[in-house]
Design a protein around this motif. Structure first.
Motif, PDB file in Angstrom:
ATOM      1  N   PHE A 120       0.834  -1.206   0.000  1.00  0.00           N
ATOM      2  CA  PHE A 120       0.000   0.000   0.000  1.00  0.00           C
ATOM      3  C   PHE A 120       0.867   1.253   0.000  1.00  0.00           C
ATOM      4  N   ILE A 121       1.912   1.250   0.832  1.00  0.00           N
ATOM      5  CA  ILE A 121       2.842   2.384   0.871  1.00  0.00           C
ATOM      6  C   ILE A 121       3.511   2.559  -0.489  1.00  0.00           C
ATOM      7  N   GLY A 122       3.902   1.442  -1.100  1.00  0.00           N
ATOM      8  CA  GLY A 122       4.541   1.513  -2.409  1.00  0.00           C
ATOM      9  C   GLY A 122       3.629   2.072  -3.483  1.00  0.00           C
ATOM     10  N   MET A 123       2.368   1.643  -3.463  1.00  0.00           N
ATOM     11  CA  MET A 123       1.436   2.074  -4.505  1.00  0.00           C
ATOM     12  C   MET A 123       0.996   3.520  -4.339  1.00  0.00           C
ATOM     13  N   HIS A 124       0.937   4.003  -3.112  1.00  0.00           N
ATOM     14  CA  HIS A 124       0.382   5.338  -2.905  1.00  0.00           C
ATOM     15  C   HIS A 124       1.423   6.412  -2.598  1.00  0.00           C
ATOM     16  N   LYS A 128       3.715   7.842  -6.068  1.00  0.00           N
ATOM     17  CA  LYS A 128       3.475   9.275  -6.275  1.00  0.00           C
ATOM     18  C   LYS A 128       4.802  10.024  -6.383  1.00  0.00           C
ATOM     19  N   PHE A 129       5.769   9.679  -5.519  1.00  0.00           N
ATOM     20  CA  PHE A 129       7.088  10.315  -5.570  1.00  0.00           C
ATOM     21  C   PHE A 129       7.770  10.046  -6.910  1.00  0.00           C
ATOM     22  N   ILE A 130       7.755   8.789  -7.356  1.00  0.00           N
ATOM     23  CA  ILE A 130       8.396   8.428  -8.630  1.00  0.00           C
ATOM     24  C   ILE A 130       7.680   9.121  -9.793  1.00  0.00           C
ATOM     25  N   ARG A 131       6.355   9.157  -9.747  1.00  0.00           N
ATOM     26  CA  ARG A 131       5.585   9.812 -10.807  1.00  0.00           C
ATOM     27  C   ARG A 131       5.908  11.306 -10.877  1.00  0.00           C
ATOM     28  N   THR A 132       6.068  11.939  -9.720  1.00  0.00           N
ATOM     29  CA  THR A 132       6.350  13.374  -9.683  1.00  0.00           C
ATOM     30  C   THR A 132       7.746  13.703 -10.196  1.00  0.00           C
ATOM     31  N   GLY A 136       6.069   8.900 -15.706  1.00  0.00           N
ATOM     32  CA  GLY A 136       5.444   7.585 -15.814  1.00  0.00           C
ATOM     33  C   GLY A 136       4.363   7.400 -14.768  1.00  0.00           C
ATOM     34  N   SER A 137       3.928   6.165 -14.606  1.00  0.00           N
ATOM     35  CA  SER A 137       2.848   5.880 -13.660  1.00  0.00           C
ATOM     36  C   SER A 137       3.343   5.762 -12.226  1.00  0.00           C
ATOM     37  N   GLY A 138       4.632   5.504 -12.060  1.00  0.00           N
ATOM     38  CA  GLY A 138       5.176   5.313 -10.722  1.00  0.00           C
ATOM     39  C   GLY A 138       5.148   3.870 -10.272  1.00  0.00           C
ATOM     40  N   LEU A 142      11.508   0.154 -10.181  1.00  0.00           N
ATOM     41  CA  LEU A 142      12.140   0.945  -9.129  1.00  0.00           C
ATOM     42  C   LEU A 142      11.278   0.961  -7.874  1.00  0.00           C
ATOM     43  N   ASN A 143       9.999   1.168  -8.022  1.00  0.00           N
ATOM     44  CA  ASN A 143       9.069   1.176  -6.896  1.00  0.00           C
ATOM     45  C   ASN A 143       9.106  -0.177  -6.177  1.00  0.00           C
TER      46      ASN A 143
END
Length: 153
Positions: A120-124, A128-132, A136-138, A142-143
């Motif tokens: 859940f932490i990874g998906m949200h 979000k950090f990777i997407r920003t 990409g989608s994040g 890497l996630n």
């Protein structure tokens, strides 16, 4: 009487251990029984080395999943090994004993967090950090590697 209680507890622990192994064996047999039909239908070589997974179109290639699992695991080890090793050396050799007595239980509590929470932490949060910052989608290798490395630690 004390010896009887000890033997009873030993037997209960053994039964519990074997029942969990039996459950794992039954799950494995179920997965293989259901999966063998598709493996034989597709062919073992096409199943393992196929590059497309489209079940609705009867295409069952798992090579991208195998490759991605290997790559995520390798990245997670590369991320977590230096951090974990240096933290362990610091705590055992250099840290103040009072600091260690507080930090060690905190680190051990991380093992109690269910993997669903890490997902859940990874998906949200991490996505979000990777997407920003990377685009990409994040939801990427890497996630997954970051979350797996946190779980390894």
């Amino acid at each position: 009487m004390k010896r009887f209680k000890e033997q009873l507890i030993t037997q209960l622990i053994a039964i519990s251990s074997f029942s969990s192994l039996l459950g794992l064996l039954l799950i494995t047999l179920f997965i293989f029984r259901e999966g063998l039909q598709i493996i034989f239908k597709t062919g073992p070589i096409n199943f393992i080395f196929g590059m497309v997974w489209l079940p609705l179109e009867n295409q069952f290639g798992i090579f991208p999943m195998i490759y991605t699992t290997f790559f995520v695991s390798l990245l997670a080890i590369l991320f977590s090994l230096p951090i974990g090793l240096s933290t362990a050396i610091y705590l055992n050799e250099f840290a103040n004993p009072i600091f260690c007595s507080v930090l060690k239980p905190v680190i051990e509590l991380l093992a109690a967090i269910p993997s669903v929470i890490y997902g859940f932490i990874g998906m949200h949060i991490i996505a979000k950090f990777i997407r920003t910052y990377f685009g990409g989608s994040g939801l990427s290798v890497l996630n997954a590697a970051i979350i797996l490395s946190i779980m390894i630690l």
